[in-house]
Design an enzyme around this catalytic site. Structure first.
Site, PDB file in Angstrom:
ATOM      1  N   LYS A 296      11.340  13.691 -33.588  1.00  0.00           N
ATOM      2  CA  LYS A 296      11.341  13.903 -32.142  1.00  0.00           C
ATOM      3  C   LYS A 296      12.583  14.726 -31.812  1.00  0.00           C
ATOM      4  O   LYS A 296      13.387  14.379 -30.928  1.00  0.00           O
ATOM      5  CB  LYS A 296      11.350  12.511 -31.492  1.00  0.00           C
ATOM      6  CG  LYS A 296      11.055  12.449 -30.040  1.00  0.00           C
ATOM      7  CD  LYS A 296       9.631  12.764 -29.683  1.00  0.00           C
ATOM      8  CE  LYS A 296       9.513  12.813 -28.173  1.00  0.00           C
ATOM      9  NZ  LYS A 296       8.790  13.934 -27.630  1.00  0.00           N
TER      10      LYS A 296
ATOM     11  N   ASP B 178       5.287  12.743 -31.204  1.00  0.00           N
ATOM     12  CA  ASP B 178       4.294  12.369 -30.191  1.00  0.00           C
ATOM     13  C   ASP B 178       2.989  13.132 -30.415  1.00  0.00           C
ATOM     14  O   ASP B 178       1.897  12.551 -30.416  1.00  0.00           O
ATOM     15  CB  ASP B 178       4.836  12.557 -28.771  1.00  0.00           C
ATOM     16  CG  ASP B 178       5.587  13.865 -28.569  1.00  0.00           C
ATOM     17  OD1 ASP B 178       5.848  14.568 -29.564  1.00  0.00           O
ATOM     18  OD2 ASP B 178       5.892  14.201 -27.412  1.00  0.00           O
TER      19      ASP B 178
ATOM     20  N   ASP C 123       7.519   3.590 -38.752  1.00  0.00           N
ATOM     21  CA  ASP C 123       6.978   2.255 -38.473  1.00  0.00           C
ATOM     22  C   ASP C 123       5.729   2.379 -37.596  1.00  0.00           C
ATOM     23  O   ASP C 123       4.657   1.852 -37.911  1.00  0.00           O
ATOM     24  CB  ASP C 123       8.056   1.419 -37.770  1.00  0.00           C
ATOM     25  CG  ASP C 123       7.753  -0.067 -37.832  1.00  0.00           C
ATOM     26  OD1 ASP C 123       6.725  -0.437 -38.417  1.00  0.00           O
ATOM     27  OD2 ASP C 123       8.545  -0.860 -37.290  1.00  0.00           O
TER      28      ASP C 123
END
Ligand code: NAP
Length: 423
Positions: free
Chosen positions: A229, A286, A310
């Protein structure tokens, strides 16, 4: 090392390192392998997986000598602590081990035992292969398109546990430092505030990406995608991406690894990639979550920081049938601790109903790490045969009208029968 409350198997030999500082284990045909059954459904899936794994090893001419270790609830009963030193030391000494899930006790002062184990043993790569098994119900139209391996960094990021509770002196001290010394004086809200650090290091990022690229080369994979990100967290997630691309550019010959330029913002269809080279590209986390569903077959090997890994690996697990199926293993230098993706599912515990497939397939990963590829293949085939013939546990049965629902132990027996048939 001598053990206080652990029974050391009478037969079997230790797995050892061939040469200290170099990659490579010496694996006997009768290794001692530590096993932790785990909390909650661990009491059901642990013994079931143990039986399947030893049956498969025997069917391929090997013998596993289990060394039962304790952590979590079982350790509290035996040692009055969650993670006894001799459990950690036994795993360290024997190099390769398998564990079921451990409950993270709720409340202040408790860190996850899983995270503690991974950090103490420096198991820096959490690897989760996500592939479809015939007969497993999935919400996807074409679940067989998923054949992905995720490499999740395991020792740092927000999971490092460097955080301060709201209302404490420490949190206020950190706030003061950040506001006054570092100049973020208009950034944080007034009143109690919880604070945490997100360490992402060059060492941690590069060794993880190296593992992923080496895996891709060794297993004839086409692509490694670095997922981060970095558009928002530039100096942590963005830096992970930069260090990862540096590994691809600087440590491998161009004909072996091709670092795709500008892959964050441009489609790579037109890029001229050397034949047989592994392409290394970057994607934002995302967007990756939607592409994983919409363009599943485009992804191959993924490497990412801890938190992304995760979330993303659980979501990937759902696409091929859910947590009861999804295997994993943690790797360090000359070390492996296999464990399923799922947790201890307390509401299903002790009822002989949980699905042991994820732990069994984690054992497959462990055996492959030992070089026992034939044992691993046999396990996969026997599990697939059992599920596709309609013998399944409750989690799959509720999605498949034609299947027979059986308990954990009966399901494991059916897999063992298929191992005998197939070998
Ligand atoms: P979870 O234990 O993974 O369970 C969530 C749900 O997933 C279960 O209720 C069940 O769904 C399904 N599930 C998980 N494993 C299954 C299996 N083997 N067979 C069939 N269904 C399975 O997640 P959680 O409830 O969030 O976490 C419980 C505890 O586990 C927490 O203390 C957490 O910290 C810990 N945990 C440990 C690990 C680890 O040891 N590595 C990993 C994750 C979580 P249904 O209710 O729909 O049947």
């Amino acid at each position: 090392m001598s053990y206080d409350k652990v029974d050391v198997p009478e037969s079997g030999q230790k797995i050892t390192v061939e040469a200290e500082g170099e990659e490579g284990l010496h694996v006997p045909e009768d290794p001692i392998i530590p096993i932790i059954h785990g909390d909650g459904i661990g009491q059901d899936v642990g013994p079931a997986a143990q039986k399947v794994l030893e049956t498969a090893a025997e069917a391929t001419g090997r013998e596993v000598n289990w060394m039962r270790l304790y952590a979590g609830e079982s350790a509290r009963e035996k040692y009055d602590e969650n993670l006894p030193d001799e459990t950690v030391e036994a795993i360290r000494e024997h190099r390769v081990a398998i564990k079921g899930p451990l409950t993270t006790p709720v409340g202040a002062g408790f860190r996850s035992l899983n995270v503690a184990l991974r950090q103490t043993l420096d198991l820096y790569a959490n690897v989760r292969p996500t592939y479809y098994l015939d007969g497993v119900p999935s919400p996807m139209k074409a679940p067989e398109e998923m054949d992905m391996v995720t490499f999740r960094e395991n020792t740092e990021d927000v999971y490092a546990g460097i955080e301060w509770e709201a209302g404490t002196d420490e949190a206020e001290q950190v706030r003061e430092f950040v506001e006054e010394e570092m100049g973020f004086d208009e950034t944080m809200h007034e009143g109690p505030i919880g604070l945490g650090l997100k360490p992402i290091s060059e060492k941690g990022s590069k060794r993880l990406v190296r593992e992923a690229i080496d895996y891709a080369i060794e297993n004839d994979r086409d692509k490694v995608t670095l997922v981060h990100k970095g558009n928002i967290m530039k100096f942590t997630e963005g830096q992970f991406g930069e260090w990862g691309m540096e590994v691809a550019e600087e440590e491998y010959p161009d004909e072996e690894v091709f670092a795709a330029p500008d892959s964050l913002w441009e489609e790579q269809d037109e890029v001229d990639i050397p034949e047989d080279a592994v392409m290394v590209e970057e994607r934002l986390a995302d967007a990756m979550l939607q592409w994983m569903q919409l363009r599943t077959d485009e992804f191959d090997v993924l490497a990412m920081p801890n938190l992304n890994g995760d979330y993303l690996s659980d979501a990937a697990g759902a696409q091929i049938g859910g947590l009861g199926i999804a295997p994993g293993a943690n790797f360090g230098d000359n070390r492996c601790l296999a464990e399923p993706v799922h947790g201890s599912a307390p509401k299903r515990a002790g009822q002989d109903m949980a699905n042991p497939t994820a732990l069994i397939l984690s054992g497959r990963l462990m055996f492959e790490y030992l070089g026992w590829d034939d044992t691993g293949e046999l396990i996969r085939d026997a599990v697939e045969e059992t599920i596709s013939s309609g013998t399944v546990t409750y989690d799959l049965a509720r999605q498949r009208e034609d299947a027979e629902k059986v308990g954990t132990s009966e399901y494991a027996d059916a897999i063992c029968e298929n191992i005998e048939k197939l070998s």
